[in-house]
Design a protein around this motif. Sequence first.
Motif, short mmCIF file in Angstrom:
data_model
loop_
_atom_site.label_atom_id
_atom_site.label_comp_id
_atom_site.label_asym_id
_atom_site.label_seq_id
_atom_site.Cartn_x
_atom_site.Cartn_y
_atom_site.Cartn_z
N ARG A 1 0.91 -1.03 -0.11
CA ARG A 1 -0.02 0.01 0.25
C ARG A 1 0.86 1.20 -0.09
NH1 ARG A 1 -4.29 -1.23 4.82
NH2 ARG A 1 -5.15 -3.18 3.89
N SER A 2 0.44 2.32 -0.45
CA SER A 2 1.28 3.55 -0.45
C SER A 2 0.13 4.74 -0.38
CB SER A 2 2.09 3.69 -1.78
OG SER A 2 1.27 3.82 -2.87
N PHE B 1 -3.93 10.85 -0.79
CA PHE B 1 -4.13 9.97 -1.89
C PHE B 1 -3.79 8.62 -1.54
CE2 PHE B 1 -4.00 14.09 -3.74
CZ PHE B 1 -5.25 14.50 -4.11
N ILE B 2 -4.46 7.50 -1.58
CA ILE B 2 -4.06 6.43 -1.12
C ILE B 2 -4.01 5.41 -2.48
CG2 ILE B 2 -4.71 6.77 1.16
CD1 ILE B 2 -6.86 4.88 0.54
N ALA C 1 -5.65 -4.62 -3.62
CA ALA C 1 -6.90 -4.40 -3.99
C ALA C 1 -7.22 -3.81 -5.36
CB ALA C 1 -7.67 -3.48 -2.95
N GLY C 2 -6.12 -3.18 -5.97
CA GLY C 2 -6.21 -2.93 -7.21
C GLY C 2 -6.91 -1.37 -7.48
N TYR C 3 -6.59 -0.68 -6.52
CA TYR C 3 -7.20 0.72 -6.75
C TYR C 3 -5.95 1.73 -6.37
CZ TYR C 3 -7.73 1.11 -1.93
OH TYR C 3 -7.87 1.07 -0.34
N ASP C 4 -5.92 2.70 -7.11
CA ASP C 4 -4.88 3.93 -6.88
C ASP C 4 -5.58 5.16 -7.13
OD1 ASP C 4 -2.88 5.41 -7.18
OD2 ASP C 4 -1.58 4.14 -8.42
N GLN C 5 -5.62 6.11 -6.01
CA GLN C 5 -6.16 7.55 -6.03
C GLN C 5 -5.13 8.32 -6.35
OE1 GLN C 5 -7.73 7.75 -1.99
NE2 GLN C 5 -9.93 6.76 -2.57
N ARG C 6 -4.04 7.96 -6.35
CA ARG C 6 -2.74 9.05 -6.63
C ARG C 6 -3.13 9.77 -7.94
NH1 ARG C 6 2.20 5.06 -5.61
NH2 ARG C 6 0.82 4.10 -7.15
N PRO C 7 -2.69 10.84 -8.02
CA PRO C 7 -2.70 11.66 -9.25
C PRO C 7 -1.47 11.21 -10.12
CG PRO C 7 -2.93 13.22 -7.48
CD PRO C 7 -2.39 11.82 -6.94
#
Length: 134
Positions: A21-22, A33-34, A39-45
């Motif tokens: 995780r990051s 942003f995480i 889990a296959g998701y990325d909110q980071r710009p």
Amino acid sequence: MAYDSIEDAFHFVSDAPPGERSAVVHRLTGQVFIASLKAGYDQRPAGSEADPDYLTIPHRKDLDPGKPLVLEFIQNYCPRELARVEALFARPGAFRHVKDLLRRQNLLDSWQVFEDQRIEALLRHWCATQGLSV
């Protein structure tokens, strides 16, 4: 900037093995942003990894002083056990054995409070060294 958002992201990152995780925080807005590979998701710009306006939230292992923290606690709360605890660190599984000792001494709850306070202080110090006013 809200410290709570950074602390939440820190716990999110630290509740998984390093690298799984990051999270990043935007220096100017404080927005966090995480991302989670598992889990296959990325909110980071896009491009935030290379953008100096974004800071990567550290994993607990990056801040955790480990053995010195344990020894400080033992020195403060049960100094007569210091030699025994130092000897435990010469073997594998030291932290598990220390927790067993603390449980027998009825100090496990005190250890948790002590550890949480020290980790919070370390995270706040990290924020300050990164120029984040929280």
